[in-house]
Scaffold this motif. Sequence first.
Motif, mmCIF file in Angstrom:
data_model
loop_
_atom_site.group_PDB
_atom_site.id
_atom_site.type_symbol
_atom_site.label_atom_id
_atom_site.label_comp_id
_atom_site.label_asym_id
_atom_site.label_seq_id
_atom_site.Cartn_x
_atom_site.Cartn_y
_atom_site.Cartn_z
ATOM 1 N N MET A 262 -34.956 0.654 13.162
ATOM 2 C CA MET A 262 -35.810 0.212 14.261
ATOM 3 C C MET A 262 -37.207 0.826 14.211
ATOM 4 S SD MET A 262 -34.293 -2.092 15.959
ATOM 5 C CE MET A 262 -35.382 -2.215 17.361
ATOM 6 N N GLU A 263 -37.532 1.542 13.140
ATOM 7 C CA GLU A 263 -38.885 2.056 12.966
ATOM 8 C C GLU A 263 -39.702 1.159 12.043
ATOM 9 O OE1 GLU A 263 -39.165 6.138 11.883
ATOM 10 O OE2 GLU A 263 -37.522 6.776 13.202
ATOM 11 N N ILE A 264 -39.017 0.440 11.175
ATOM 12 C CA ILE A 264 -39.679 -0.472 10.244
ATOM 13 C C ILE A 264 -39.163 -1.877 10.518
ATOM 14 C CG2 ILE A 264 -40.122 -1.012 7.825
ATOM 15 C CD1 ILE A 264 -39.515 1.864 7.133
ATOM 16 N N LEU A 265 -40.058 -2.773 10.885
ATOM 17 C CA LEU A 265 -39.670 -4.154 11.127
ATOM 18 C C LEU A 265 -39.474 -4.875 9.792
ATOM 19 C CD1 LEU A 265 -42.072 -5.094 14.052
ATOM 20 C CD2 LEU A 265 -39.789 -4.124 14.165
ATOM 21 N N ARG A 266 -38.569 -5.831 9.790
ATOM 22 C CA ARG A 266 -38.257 -6.563 8.551
ATOM 23 C C ARG A 266 -38.155 -8.049 8.866
ATOM 24 N NH1 ARG A 266 -36.180 -5.147 3.505
ATOM 25 N NH2 ARG A 266 -34.991 -6.769 2.458
ATOM 26 N N TYR A 267 -38.943 -8.838 8.185
ATOM 27 C CA TYR A 267 -38.930 -10.287 8.356
ATOM 28 C C TYR A 267 -38.699 -10.950 6.998
ATOM 29 C CZ TYR A 267 -41.116 -9.200 12.834
ATOM 30 O OH TYR A 267 -41.382 -8.684 14.073
ATOM 31 N N ARG A 268 -38.052 -12.097 7.041
ATOM 32 C CA ARG A 268 -37.786 -12.872 5.820
ATOM 33 C C ARG A 268 -38.473 -14.225 5.935
ATOM 34 N NH1 ARG A 268 -31.684 -13.844 4.714
ATOM 35 N NH2 ARG A 268 -31.804 -11.725 3.853
ATOM 36 N N LEU A 269 -39.288 -14.543 4.945
ATOM 37 C CA LEU A 269 -39.978 -15.830 4.894
ATOM 38 C C LEU A 269 -39.344 -16.686 3.818
ATOM 39 C CD1 LEU A 269 -42.070 -13.992 6.407
ATOM 40 C CD2 LEU A 269 -43.835 -15.474 5.478
ATOM 41 N N ILE A 270 -38.962 -17.910 4.197
ATOM 42 C CA ILE A 270 -38.309 -18.837 3.280
ATOM 43 C C ILE A 270 -39.129 -20.121 3.248
ATOM 44 C CG2 ILE A 270 -36.174 -20.060 2.726
ATOM 45 C CD1 ILE A 270 -34.694 -18.093 4.501
ATOM 46 N N GLY A 271 -39.417 -20.611 2.067
ATOM 47 C CA GLY A 271 -40.125 -21.870 1.946
ATOM 48 C C GLY A 271 -41.244 -21.799 0.916
ATOM 49 N N PRO A 272 -41.708 -22.944 0.441
ATOM 50 C CA PRO A 272 -42.745 -22.965 -0.598
ATOM 51 C C PRO A 272 -44.104 -22.463 -0.118
ATOM 52 C CG PRO A 272 -42.296 -25.186 0.178
ATOM 53 C CD PRO A 272 -41.260 -24.305 0.807
ATOM 54 N N LEU A 273 -44.365 -22.485 1.184
ATOM 55 C CA LEU A 273 -45.663 -22.045 1.707
ATOM 56 C C LEU A 273 -45.612 -20.602 2.229
ATOM 57 C CD1 LEU A 273 -46.891 -25.228 3.620
ATOM 58 C CD2 LEU A 273 -47.329 -24.536 1.268
ATOM 59 N N SER A 274 -44.574 -19.854 1.887
ATOM 60 C CA SER A 274 -44.449 -18.484 2.388
ATOM 61 C C SER A 274 -45.603 -17.615 1.900
ATOM 62 C CB SER A 274 -43.112 -17.882 1.956
ATOM 63 O OG SER A 274 -42.036 -18.634 2.457
ATOM 64 N N HIS A 275 -45.937 -17.749 0.622
ATOM 65 C CA HIS A 275 -47.022 -16.940 0.070
ATOM 66 C C HIS A 275 -48.348 -17.291 0.728
ATOM 67 C CE1 HIS A 275 -49.963 -15.457 -2.913
ATOM 68 N NE2 HIS A 275 -49.055 -14.517 -3.133
ATOM 69 N N SER A 276 -48.569 -18.564 1.005
ATOM 70 C CA SER A 276 -49.817 -18.975 1.663
ATOM 71 C C SER A 276 -49.902 -18.412 3.078
ATOM 72 C CB SER A 276 -49.913 -20.500 1.688
ATOM 73 O OG SER A 276 -49.874 -21.033 0.386
ATOM 74 N N VAL A 277 -48.770 -18.397 3.778
ATOM 75 C CA VAL A 277 -48.761 -17.845 5.137
ATOM 76 C C VAL A 277 -49.089 -16.358 5.119
ATOM 77 C CG1 VAL A 277 -47.279 -17.349 7.116
ATOM 78 C CG2 VAL A 277 -47.182 -19.589 6.023
ATOM 79 N N LEU A 278 -48.509 -15.618 4.171
ATOM 80 C CA LEU A 278 -48.803 -14.189 4.067
ATOM 81 C C LEU A 278 -50.271 -13.949 3.707
ATOM 82 C CD1 LEU A 278 -45.649 -12.774 2.234
ATOM 83 C CD2 LEU A 278 -46.299 -12.434 4.613
ATOM 84 N N THR A 279 -50.802 -14.774 2.822
ATOM 85 C CA THR A 279 -52.200 -14.611 2.416
ATOM 86 C C THR A 279 -53.150 -14.832 3.582
ATOM 87 O OG1 THR A 279 -51.610 -15.370 0.192
ATOM 88 C CG2 THR A 279 -53.945 -15.349 0.769
ATOM 89 N N GLU A 280 -52.836 -15.818 4.426
ATOM 90 C CA GLU A 280 -53.705 -16.097 5.567
ATOM 91 C C GLU A 280 -53.496 -15.100 6.706
ATOM 92 O OE1 GLU A 280 -56.082 -18.271 5.775
ATOM 93 O OE2 GLU A 280 -55.735 -19.017 3.739
ATOM 94 N N THR A 281 -52.304 -14.502 6.771
ATOM 95 C CA THR A 281 -52.001 -13.603 7.890
ATOM 96 C C THR A 281 -52.455 -12.182 7.623
ATOM 97 O OG1 THR A 281 -50.065 -14.953 8.407
ATOM 98 C CG2 THR A 281 -50.172 -12.777 9.405
ATOM 99 N N LEU A 282 -52.156 -11.657 6.428
ATOM 100 C CA LEU A 282 -52.460 -10.274 6.092
ATOM 101 C C LEU A 282 -53.804 -10.175 5.389
ATOM 102 C CD1 LEU A 282 -48.940 -9.211 4.759
ATOM 103 C CD2 LEU A 282 -49.825 -9.040 7.096
ATOM 104 N N LYS A 283 -54.595 -9.227 5.821
ATOM 105 C CA LYS A 283 -55.881 -8.958 5.203
ATOM 106 C C LYS A 283 -55.861 -7.565 4.578
ATOM 107 C CE LYS A 283 -57.434 -12.850 6.781
ATOM 108 N NZ LYS A 283 -57.658 -14.002 5.872
ATOM 109 N N ALA A 284 -56.276 -7.513 3.320
ATOM 110 C CA ALA A 284 -56.258 -6.232 2.617
ATOM 111 C C ALA A 284 -57.278 -5.279 3.216
ATOM 112 C CB ALA A 284 -56.558 -6.451 1.132
#
Length: 290
Positions: A262-284
Amino acid sequence: KKQAEKAVHQKKEQSKTKCRKARRRHINLVAEFNRRQRKNIWLETHIWHAKRFHMVKKWGYCLGNSPTEKSYRACYRAMTKHCLLQDLSYYCCLELTGKENELLKQLGRICSIDTGLTFQEACCLSGRFEGSLKLYRADRYPEDMLGPVTFIWRPRDGSEHRQLWIWVHPALKQDILKELKAIFQCSEPEEICITEPVTTSIQEEKQMEVVMSPGKKRKKEDKEGEKVVPVKKIVGDGTRDPFQSYSWISQTTGVAISDRSMEILRYRLIGPLSHSVLTETLKAASVQTV
């Protein structure tokens, strides 16, 4: 006359609870949520799921079991063409810290290369990929299987000390944690950090004073006169009592085991656009070296 007396007896007593407007205040909502998750921990996405899913209480958590609407086709469409997100934060995280050689030496006793990948696989040891394997009791392969786990190493930083995160199902956590403590000879540290228990709404009322002023709304203030900001309290997790220790260290091997559930959240992304969603959501973030 009989009908009038009957109506008087059937008249419900006035409720002593607060009105809906008072119950929906943010500070009252947080206090009520903290009270309701004493036995079964809520995930960060609990409110979203509670409005759309039938909730069940399993493994010390309150989890969404099945949707209230016919959304199976929508989920299938998201998995095949778009992106589907699942909340797996109820999985327990065990953190191992110590020398790499000592970690690999002892972890090799609870897994086997005959079942597939091990903790010392090159692609996983570098920290680039997550691995999965089946754990057994120490030196008992192929008997006494504990269960499947996933793991990920923290990338190397030039030091011989490494960090390893092992994700286990809450139903298997106690058995696997007991086996890890046994092979690394870990015992409870001298100083145990215990989180504060969840205070009840009555105790919170005693700690805070209600300030009344003419023509203004009631505001709760602490003893110093500052406005009280409600804080969501997460005490322990569904598989651990809040008054139990969550960190163990070995005096002989120098390996430390910490329970990061419960200190580290964990999510699973399934689908062909998962990488695109992460790229648009997370900023380095920009790395600044001193």
